[in-house]
Design a protein around this motif. Structure first.
Motif, short mmCIF file in Angstrom:
data_model
loop_
_atom_site.label_atom_id
_atom_site.label_comp_id
_atom_site.label_asym_id
_atom_site.label_seq_id
_atom_site.Cartn_x
_atom_site.Cartn_y
_atom_site.Cartn_z
N GLY A 92 -103.51 84.23 1.51
CA GLY A 92 -104.93 84.03 1.78
C GLY A 92 -105.23 83.69 3.22
O GLY A 92 -106.25 83.06 3.52
N LEU A 93 -104.36 84.15 4.13
CA LEU A 93 -104.56 83.90 5.55
C LEU A 93 -105.24 85.08 6.22
O LEU A 93 -105.06 86.23 5.80
N ASP A 94 -105.98 84.80 7.29
CA ASP A 94 -106.62 85.87 8.07
C ASP A 94 -105.74 86.32 9.23
O ASP A 94 -105.96 87.40 9.79
N GLY A 95 -104.78 85.49 9.59
CA GLY A 95 -103.87 85.82 10.68
C GLY A 95 -102.70 84.88 10.69
O GLY A 95 -102.67 83.88 9.96
N GLN B 114 -103.96 95.37 11.77
CA GLN B 114 -103.97 95.47 13.22
C GLN B 114 -102.54 95.51 13.77
O GLN B 114 -101.61 95.00 13.15
N LEU C 69 -110.91 85.94 14.99
CA LEU C 69 -110.33 84.86 14.21
C LEU C 69 -110.85 83.48 14.59
O LEU C 69 -110.32 82.47 14.14
N LYS D 106 -111.61 81.63 11.48
CA LYS D 106 -110.84 82.07 10.31
C LYS D 106 -109.67 81.14 10.04
O LYS D 106 -109.37 80.22 10.80
N LYS D 107 -108.97 81.42 8.94
CA LYS D 107 -107.81 80.63 8.53
C LYS D 107 -106.54 81.28 9.08
O LYS D 107 -106.19 82.41 8.72
N ILE D 108 -105.86 80.55 9.95
CA ILE D 108 -104.69 81.10 10.65
C ILE D 108 -103.45 80.29 10.29
O ILE D 108 -103.47 79.07 10.30
N VAL E 44 -102.19 90.19 12.45
CA VAL E 44 -103.42 90.26 11.66
C VAL E 44 -103.33 91.48 10.75
O VAL E 44 -103.00 92.57 11.23
N ALA F 46 -101.36 88.24 3.49
CA ALA F 46 -102.47 88.52 2.59
C ALA F 46 -102.34 87.72 1.29
O ALA F 46 -103.32 87.16 0.79
#
Length: 386
Positions: free
Chosen positions: A35-38, A71, A116, A119-121, A68, A32
């Motif tokens: 700034g990552l989504d996963g 999750q 995702l 998204k930014k992984i 994630v 978090a």
């Protein structure tokens, strides 16, 4: 501490499930902050840290742990190895693929399940066990996915050891010390490297230890070989000997470097004395808030002041845990801005190169304490004369 068992004998994870949950939560907090989504964790050492499974099946293709925020994690593994992953990990959601070309398709399906696809992984692109083709084939499945470098993310969390981990490392170091004493006691004219190596393993087994890892063991002219594996080579009077090894406990090794001379050997004795000075200078500056680069500078400054700066040809040390080393972990090297924290552990092997090519030195394995550093070994880092 008893392992958390599975139904198959002698399997399970070595820590309570709460310990793995704590680690994963810390990693997700770092996800978090970045700034990552996963996050896709693929380095074997990091997988073991977060799941209990050593990742060994991942030689075939990556075994990513998909994480994630908010999750439960999903482990994507080869179908052939699924039972081993189930028996030796604490992850409930395991998704399998069969062939190498299936990896990207199955992994992309999991990422889409988490929403995702655009998204930014984070990927551990600077670690072992993730090839460029793994990323590009996955990106071909999900062209709108944004790839970010998360090489240091898990490492930054795993660097700080829990009390449970430190307990394992202390037990491992007790076996390292057994092996070092066996090394010292075995040195006599004519004994070979392989004979001494066998004696080390035997003493560790008799002491109730687990696997003994051998980084190097060499005598005489063979100490000129970096990471020299033991061979049927005898030691003679007035020759040096050096060993780098580590006892283990549930995958946690405690590495140590120790040196000896059978008789006298002026060149390596000089190298060892200088290595001791550099090692102790590094240890003296270690405390929370100091950077990894500052620790490296303290040691390298001693070498520079000797007038022979080229005899130190490597970093001062590195973050430890399970396994012994993992690419992308904190490194005590020039310019590193990683900040030391209480509970971090490091191996500091100071190995110097002599004018005649000999490699010789000493080291310590230590924990960063509230105000300084604690050495884990009970064997002195002074030169042993046999």
């Amino acid at each position: 501490m008893a392992m958390t068992q599975s139904a198959i004998p002698l399997t399970g994870v070595p820590f309570p499930l709460s310990e793995y949950e704590r680690r994963r939560q810390k990693v997700l907090e770092a996800v978090a902050r970045a700034g990552l989504d996963g996050l896709l964790v693929t380095a074997h050492g990091h997988l073991r840290y977060l799941t209990g499974y050593d990742g060994s099946g991942g030689y075939f293709a990556p075994f990513p742990l998909v994480m994630v925020p908010g999750q439960e994690p999903t482990y994507v593994v080869r179908e052939y190895d699924a039972q081993a992953v189930e028996a030796n990990s604490c992850i409930q959601d395991i998704v399998t693929y069969r062939q190498q070309h299936d990896f990207s398709v199955v992994c992309a399906d999991v990422l889409r399940r988490f929403g995702l696809e655009s998204k930014k992984i984070g990927f551990e692109v600077g670690c072992w066990n993730l090839a460029p083709a793994d990323v590009t084939t996955l990106q071909a499945q999900m062209p709108n996915m944004k790839v970010a470098d998360a090489t240091r993310l898990v490492a930054s969390v795993a660097a700080v050891k829990s009390e449970l981990e430190l307990e394992f490392m202390r037990d491992a170091m007790a076996m390292t010390d057994v092996a070092v004493r066996a090394f010292q006691n075995s040195l006599r004219e004519g004994v070979t490297e392989t004979e001494v190596a066998a004696a080390l393993h035997a003493d560790v087994r008799r002491a109730g230890g687990e696997e003994l890892l051998m980084g190097s063991l060499s005598f005489g002219e063979r100490t000129k070989l970096p990471h020299g594996a033991p061979a049927s080579h005898p030691i003679r009077v007035n020759e040096p000997a050096m060993v780098e090894l580590g006892g283990t406990k549930h995958g946690y090794p405690a590495g140590l470097l120790r040196s000896a001379v059978l008789g006298r050997h002026a060149e390596t004795e000089y190298l060892h004395a200088l290595a001791v000075e550099a090692l102790e200078a590094a240890i003296d500056v270690i405390k929370p808030g100091v950077t990894a680069g500052e620790v490296n500078y303290a040691a390298s400054r001693v070498i520079e002041q000797s007038g022979r700066p080229d005899i130190l040809r490597q970093r001062t040390g590195y973050q430890t845990g399970a396994p012994w080393t993992e690419r992308g972990n904190i490194s005590l090297e020039p310019g590193s801005t990683d900040v030391l924290q209480e509970g971090m552990t490091f191996h500091i092997p100071i190995i110097l190169f002599g004018e005649s090519g000999y490699l010789f030195g000493t080291g310590e394995h230590l924990r960063v304490t509230e105000r300084s550093a604690e050495t884990l070994s009970s064997t002195p880092h002074t030169l042993y004369w046999a």
